[in-house]
Design a protein around this motif. Structure first.
Motif, PDB file in Angstrom:
ATOM      1  N   GLY A  15       0.655  -1.094   0.016  1.00  0.00           N
ATOM      2  CA  GLY A  15       0.033  -0.214  -0.169  1.00  0.00           C
ATOM      3  C   GLY A  15       0.860   1.354  -0.073  1.00  0.00           C
ATOM      4  N   GLY A  16       2.192   1.210   0.169  1.00  0.00           N
ATOM      5  CA  GLY A  16       3.000   2.331   0.296  1.00  0.00           C
ATOM      6  C   GLY A  16       3.474   2.778  -1.181  1.00  0.00           C
ATOM      7  N   SER A  17       4.470   3.638  -1.148  1.00  0.00           N
ATOM      8  CA  SER A  17       5.020   4.289  -2.338  1.00  0.00           C
ATOM      9  C   SER A  17       6.243   4.446  -2.255  1.00  0.00           C
ATOM     10  CB  SER A  17       4.169   5.619  -2.534  1.00  0.00           C
ATOM     11  OG  SER A  17       2.804   5.582  -2.664  1.00  0.00           O
ATOM     12  N   LEU A  18       6.899   4.312  -3.439  1.00  0.00           N
ATOM     13  CA  LEU A  18       8.481   4.565  -3.732  1.00  0.00           C
ATOM     14  C   LEU A  18       8.570   5.401  -4.941  1.00  0.00           C
ATOM     15  CD1 LEU A  18      10.246   1.326  -2.967  1.00  0.00           C
ATOM     16  CD2 LEU A  18      10.450   3.414  -1.791  1.00  0.00           C
ATOM     17  N   ARG A  19       9.841   6.118  -5.028  1.00  0.00           N
ATOM     18  CA  ARG A  19       9.974   6.529  -6.369  1.00  0.00           C
ATOM     19  C   ARG A  19      11.406   6.318  -6.654  1.00  0.00           C
ATOM     20  NH1 ARG A  19      10.882  12.824  -8.585  1.00  0.00           N
ATOM     21  NH2 ARG A  19      12.654  12.731  -7.363  1.00  0.00           N
TER      22      ARG A  19
END
Length: 121
Positions: A15-19
């Motif tokens: 559910g998290g985000s990364l770039r």
């Protein structure tokens, strides 16, 4: 010759985000389409996304469409992959590549060393 260095991979919860970022050397970055691929343990490398030289055209794998966004900054010789709503099945080593627009590995002449993304459930 183009050298590519990926960064930004790490362990994140579902559910998290990364770039992810991919920095390119050389003065010809803007003449290459840039792609992201990934390879999970025991699986073949698969296409994730590609962006055209000018950044106006993109294509995504069905598995990431609507969750991932590819972008590029030609002034900074960098391509990005914004990954949202991450799932455990997104766990893989992510590679950026420079070459001709498309979703097949053979289109690409230059590859980075990869950055590990791990998504915990």
């Amino acid at each position: 010759q183009v050298q590519l260095v990926e960064s930004g991979g790490k362990l994140v919860q579902a559910g998290g985000s990364l770039r992810l970022s991919c920095a390119a050397s050389g003065r010809t970055f803007s003449s290459y389409s840039m792609g992201w691929f990934r390879q999970a343990p025991g699986k073949e490398r698969e296409f994730v996304a590609v962006i055209s030289t000018g950044g106006t055209v993109t294509t995504y794998a069905n598995s990431v469409k609507g969750r991932f966004t590819i972008s590029r900054d030609n002034a900074k010789n960098t391509v990005y992959l914004q990954m949202n709503s991450l799932k455990p099945e997104d766990t893989a080593v992510y590679y950026c590549a420079a070459g001709a627009y498309g979703s097949v590995s053979n289109n690409y002449d230059y590859w980075g060393q990869g950055t590990q993304v791990a998504v915990s459930s």
